[in-house]
Motif scaffolding. Sequence first.
Motif, PDB file in Angstrom:
ATOM      1  N   GLY A  21    -105.284  -4.562 -35.013  1.00 14.01           N
ATOM      2  CA  GLY A  21    -103.847  -4.316 -35.015  1.00 14.01           C
ATOM      3  C   GLY A  21    -103.337  -3.944 -36.384  1.00 14.01           C
ATOM      4  N   CYS A  22    -103.555  -4.849 -37.375  1.00 16.67           N
ATOM      5  CA  CYS A  22    -103.064  -4.606 -38.739  1.00 16.67           C
ATOM      6  C   CYS A  22    -104.078  -3.892 -39.620  1.00 16.67           C
ATOM      7  CB  CYS A  22    -102.612  -5.915 -39.368  1.00 16.67           C
ATOM      8  SG  CYS A  22    -103.949  -7.134 -39.464  1.00 16.67           S
ATOM      9  N   GLN A  23    -105.291  -3.666 -39.161  1.00 20.60           N
ATOM     10  CA  GLN A  23    -106.347  -2.937 -39.882  1.00 20.60           C
ATOM     11  C   GLN A  23    -106.642  -3.566 -41.237  1.00 20.60           C
ATOM     12  OE1 GLN A  23    -108.119  -0.401 -38.580  1.00 20.60           O
ATOM     13  NE2 GLN A  23    -106.937  -0.680 -36.684  1.00 20.60           N
ATOM     14  N   THR A  24    -106.533  -4.884 -41.334  1.00 21.68           N
ATOM     15  CA  THR A  24    -106.827  -5.583 -42.591  1.00 21.68           C
ATOM     16  C   THR A  24    -107.946  -6.585 -42.351  1.00 21.68           C
ATOM     17  OG1 THR A  24    -105.135  -7.231 -42.108  1.00 21.68           O
ATOM     18  CG2 THR A  24    -104.461  -5.326 -43.425  1.00 21.68           C
ATOM     19  N   GLU A  25    -108.657  -6.847 -43.449  1.00 18.19           N
ATOM     20  CA  GLU A  25    -109.691  -7.853 -43.406  1.00 18.19           C
ATOM     21  C   GLU A  25    -109.038  -9.225 -43.497  1.00 18.19           C
ATOM     22  OE1 GLU A  25    -112.853  -7.561 -42.913  1.00 18.19           O
ATOM     23  OE2 GLU A  25    -112.919  -5.359 -42.864  1.00 18.19           O
ATOM     24  N   SER A  26    -109.363 -10.123 -42.580  1.00 16.18           N
ATOM     25  CA  SER A  26    -108.738 -11.450 -42.533  1.00 16.18           C
ATOM     26  C   SER A  26    -109.819 -12.521 -42.376  1.00 16.18           C
ATOM     27  CB  SER A  26    -107.736 -11.534 -41.375  1.00 16.18           C
ATOM     28  OG  SER A  26    -107.221 -12.845 -41.281  1.00 16.18           O
TER      29      SER A  26
ATOM     30  N   LYS B 297    -102.073   0.535 -21.822  1.00 15.05           N
ATOM     31  CA  LYS B 297    -102.745   1.513 -20.962  1.00 15.05           C
ATOM     32  C   LYS B 297    -102.507   1.183 -19.497  1.00 15.05           C
ATOM     33  CE  LYS B 297    -106.559   2.623 -24.086  1.00 15.05           C
ATOM     34  NZ  LYS B 297    -108.027   2.538 -24.282  1.00 15.05           N
ATOM     35  N   THR B 298    -102.520  -0.094 -19.189  1.00 21.63           N
ATOM     36  CA  THR B 298    -102.319  -0.478 -17.802  1.00 21.63           C
ATOM     37  C   THR B 298    -100.920  -0.115 -17.341  1.00 21.63           C
ATOM     38  OG1 THR B 298    -103.876  -2.303 -18.100  1.00 21.63           O
ATOM     39  CG2 THR B 298    -102.439  -2.408 -16.184  1.00 21.63           C
ATOM     40  N   LYS B 299     -99.921  -0.330 -18.206  1.00 28.69           N
ATOM     41  CA  LYS B 299     -98.536  -0.052 -17.819  1.00 28.69           C
ATOM     42  C   LYS B 299     -98.263   1.442 -17.771  1.00 28.69           C
ATOM     43  CE  LYS B 299     -96.136  -4.253 -19.065  1.00 28.69           C
ATOM     44  NZ  LYS B 299     -95.021  -4.839 -19.853  1.00 28.69           N
ATOM     45  N   LYS B 300     -98.665   2.204 -18.874  1.00 31.71           N
ATOM     46  CA  LYS B 300     -98.349   3.623 -18.957  1.00 31.71           C
ATOM     47  C   LYS B 300     -99.338   4.483 -18.182  1.00 31.71           C
ATOM     48  CE  LYS B 300     -96.163   3.176 -23.479  1.00 31.71           C
ATOM     49  NZ  LYS B 300     -96.189   3.600 -24.887  1.00 31.71           N
ATOM     50  N   GLY B 301    -100.521   3.976 -17.937  1.00 31.05           N
ATOM     51  CA  GLY B 301    -101.516   4.757 -17.206  1.00 31.05           C
ATOM     52  C   GLY B 301    -102.200   5.799 -18.044  1.00 31.05           C
ATOM     53  N   GLY B 302    -102.190   5.691 -19.348  1.00 28.84           N
ATOM     54  CA  GLY B 302    -102.846   6.681 -20.211  1.00 28.84           C
ATOM     55  C   GLY B 302    -103.468   6.044 -21.409  1.00 28.84           C
ATOM     56  N   ASP B 303    -104.233   6.810 -22.156  1.00 27.49           N
ATOM     57  CA  ASP B 303    -104.929   6.322 -23.346  1.00 27.49           C
ATOM     58  C   ASP B 303    -104.192   6.837 -24.551  1.00 27.49           C
ATOM     59  OD1 ASP B 303    -106.605   5.346 -25.162  1.00 27.49           O
ATOM     60  OD2 ASP B 303    -108.349   6.577 -24.616  1.00 27.49           O
ATOM     61  N   ASN B 304    -103.735   5.934 -25.417  1.00 26.07           N
ATOM     62  CA  ASN B 304    -102.999   6.320 -26.618  1.00 26.07           C
ATOM     63  C   ASN B 304    -103.747   5.919 -27.876  1.00 26.07           C
ATOM     64  OD1 ASN B 304    -102.758   3.632 -26.425  1.00 26.07           O
ATOM     65  ND2 ASN B 304    -100.535   3.505 -26.719  1.00 26.07           N
ATOM     66  N   THR B 305    -105.073   5.857 -27.797  1.00 22.21           N
ATOM     67  CA  THR B 305    -105.843   5.450 -28.977  1.00 22.21           C
ATOM     68  C   THR B 305    -105.838   6.507 -30.066  1.00 22.21           C
ATOM     69  OG1 THR B 305    -107.826   6.312 -27.918  1.00 22.21           O
ATOM     70  CG2 THR B 305    -107.365   3.989 -27.609  1.00 22.21           C
ATOM     71  N   ASN B 306    -105.604   7.812 -29.718  1.00 17.80           N
ATOM     72  CA  ASN B 306    -105.625   8.877 -30.728  1.00 17.80           C
ATOM     73  C   ASN B 306    -104.254   9.151 -31.336  1.00 17.80           C
ATOM     74  OD1 ASN B 306    -108.364   9.335 -30.404  1.00 17.80           O
ATOM     75  ND2 ASN B 306    -108.013  10.634 -28.588  1.00 17.80           N
ATOM     76  N   THR B 307    -103.290   8.347 -31.051  1.00 22.90           N
ATOM     77  CA  THR B 307    -101.949   8.556 -31.615  1.00 22.90           C
ATOM     78  C   THR B 307    -101.962   8.207 -33.077  1.00 22.90           C
ATOM     79  OG1 THR B 307    -101.355   6.331 -30.960  1.00 22.90           O
ATOM     80  CG2 THR B 307    -100.822   8.099 -29.427  1.00 22.90           C
ATOM     81  N   PRO B 308    -101.043   8.803 -33.902  1.00 19.71           N
ATOM     82  CA  PRO B 308    -101.012   8.523 -35.356  1.00 19.71           C
ATOM     83  C   PRO B 308    -100.685   7.091 -35.680  1.00 19.71           C
ATOM     84  CG  PRO B 308     -99.780  10.507 -34.828  1.00 19.71           C
ATOM     85  CD  PRO B 308    -100.116   9.884 -33.524  1.00 19.71           C
ATOM     86  N   ILE B 309    -100.204   6.352 -34.701  1.00 21.24           N
ATOM     87  CA  ILE B 309     -99.762   4.985 -34.996  1.00 21.24           C
ATOM     88  C   ILE B 309    -100.914   4.089 -35.379  1.00 21.24           C
ATOM     89  CG2 ILE B 309     -99.788   3.402 -33.048  1.00 21.24           C
ATOM     90  CD1 ILE B 309     -96.837   3.483 -33.096  1.00 21.24           C
ATOM     91  N   ARG B 310    -102.160   4.370 -34.817  1.00 28.82           N
ATOM     92  CA  ARG B 310    -103.321   3.539 -35.129  1.00 28.82           C
ATOM     93  C   ARG B 310    -103.890   3.899 -36.482  1.00 28.82           C
ATOM     94  NH1 ARG B 310    -105.953   0.578 -31.505  1.00 28.82           N
ATOM     95  NH2 ARG B 310    -107.911   1.002 -32.579  1.00 28.82           N
ATOM     96  N   GLY B 311    -103.761   5.210 -36.866  1.00 30.01           N
ATOM     97  CA  GLY B 311    -104.335   5.609 -38.136  1.00 30.01           C
ATOM     98  C   GLY B 311    -105.817   5.750 -38.064  1.00 30.01           C
ATOM     99  N   SER B 312    -106.391   6.793 -38.714  1.00 27.47           N
ATOM    100  CA  SER B 312    -107.837   7.024 -38.715  1.00 27.47           C
ATOM    101  C   SER B 312    -108.259   7.565 -40.050  1.00 27.47           C
ATOM    102  CB  SER B 312    -108.224   7.989 -37.591  1.00 27.47           C
ATOM    103  OG  SER B 312    -107.617   9.237 -37.801  1.00 27.47           O
ATOM    104  N   ASN B 313    -109.531   7.478 -40.308  1.00 30.74           N
ATOM    105  CA  ASN B 313    -110.069   7.963 -41.579  1.00 30.74           C
ATOM    106  C   ASN B 313    -110.081   9.491 -41.640  1.00 30.74           C
ATOM    107  OD1 ASN B 313    -110.482   5.372 -42.453  1.00 30.74           O
ATOM    108  ND2 ASN B 313    -112.530   5.267 -41.494  1.00 30.74           N
ATOM    109  N   GLU B 314    -110.160  10.177 -40.433  1.00 33.35           N
ATOM    110  CA  GLU B 314    -110.253  11.635 -40.415  1.00 33.35           C
ATOM    111  C   GLU B 314    -108.921  12.283 -40.825  1.00 33.35           C
ATOM    112  OE1 GLU B 314    -111.573  12.647 -36.559  1.00 33.35           O
ATOM    113  OE2 GLU B 314    -113.604  11.764 -36.827  1.00 33.35           O
ATOM    114  N   SER B 315    -107.799  11.756 -40.439  1.00 30.23           N
ATOM    115  CA  SER B 315    -106.481  12.325 -40.794  1.00 30.23           C
ATOM    116  C   SER B 315    -105.972  11.696 -42.066  1.00 30.23           C
ATOM    117  CB  SER B 315    -105.499  12.133 -39.650  1.00 30.23           C
ATOM    118  OG  SER B 315    -105.387  10.754 -39.352  1.00 30.23           O
ATOM    119  N   SER B 316    -106.650  11.977 -43.165  1.00 25.45           N
ATOM    120  CA  SER B 316    -106.287  11.371 -44.447  1.00 25.45           C
ATOM    121  C   SER B 316    -105.066  12.035 -45.065  1.00 25.45           C
ATOM    122  CB  SER B 316    -107.461  11.446 -45.412  1.00 25.45           C
ATOM    123  OG  SER B 316    -107.841  12.797 -45.600  1.00 25.45           O
ATOM    124  N   ASN B 317    -104.729  13.284 -44.604  1.00 29.34           N
ATOM    125  CA  ASN B 317    -103.572  13.960 -45.190  1.00 29.34           C
ATOM    126  C   ASN B 317    -102.268  13.408 -44.671  1.00 29.34           C
ATOM    127  OD1 ASN B 317    -105.211  15.675 -46.665  1.00 29.34           O
ATOM    128  ND2 ASN B 317    -105.398  17.145 -44.951  1.00 29.34           N
TER     129      ASN B 317
END
Length: 274
Positions: free
Chosen positions: A5-10, A53-73
């Motif tokens: 969720g927070c993408q931090t080491e805990s 996903k269960t409520k909306k019926g779709g996969d939103n893992t590629n949305t900018p909200i999660r953040g990824s190493n590939e979209s560094s710009n």
Amino acid sequence: MKCSGCQTESKDLNYYTCSNSSCKDVYCSTCSKTPTMSTSRQKLWVCPSCCAKTKKGGDNTNTPIRGSNESSNLNVAPRNKPIAPPSQKNEENSGNELKELTGEVRRLTQLISSLKDKLDEATQSLSKCHVRLEELACSMVAADDRIRKLEIRDLELSELKSSVVLLNQQLNSQAQNHLKNEIEISGLPENTNENLNHTVLLISKKIGVELQDREIDWVTRVGPRRLPLSGENKSNFPRPVVVRLLRRSLRDQMIKAAKSRKNLNSSDFDIQGA
């Protein structure tokens, strides 16, 4: 551990893994909004992403909200995913768990009640055993007293038996001593009005022994009276006459004199009969 969720080491020990086999994401207690959770709930816990996903019926893992190493710009800051409300499945699971817990509590209550009843029965049995043991102890004390009295009685009985044996021996010895002063005269005809003292004095005079009346203790015939046989001049052998003298020397003199005069009969003493 890295929170999905927070993408931090805990170093938080309370982390939860999504129960969805295709997800298996790990969330800290802050992002999961559940600081504490039972083990059974942890096995059924679903992460916020899978809930969305269960409520909306779709996969939103590629949305900018999660953040990824590939979209560094893209200058997008990570954010916490909102916690979706519990699904109907989770509610059903919670209800089932609650029913199971209620059943377990009921079974434990019944078990405790049965154990209490058994404990009460065991307490009553122990009380009865205690009373019975006291009765047995009293019986044993009474039995010991009786045994002690019987032992004393056995000792007294043994002493009495010894005394009886000693007295019998004394009586036998006294009887033997008395027999030493007695003379038995056999074959003397028996009449109804006989005077045995006079007859004994006459016999002693005939055999040559001077015997006085005062020297005779007693004279009697011994044995049961015998009935005469049928027919003339027939009768049973007369009963013997026993004479006890006061002096043993006179008895010895009469026996010695009688041995030297063996041919005496009743006619020599003027006695009628055979």
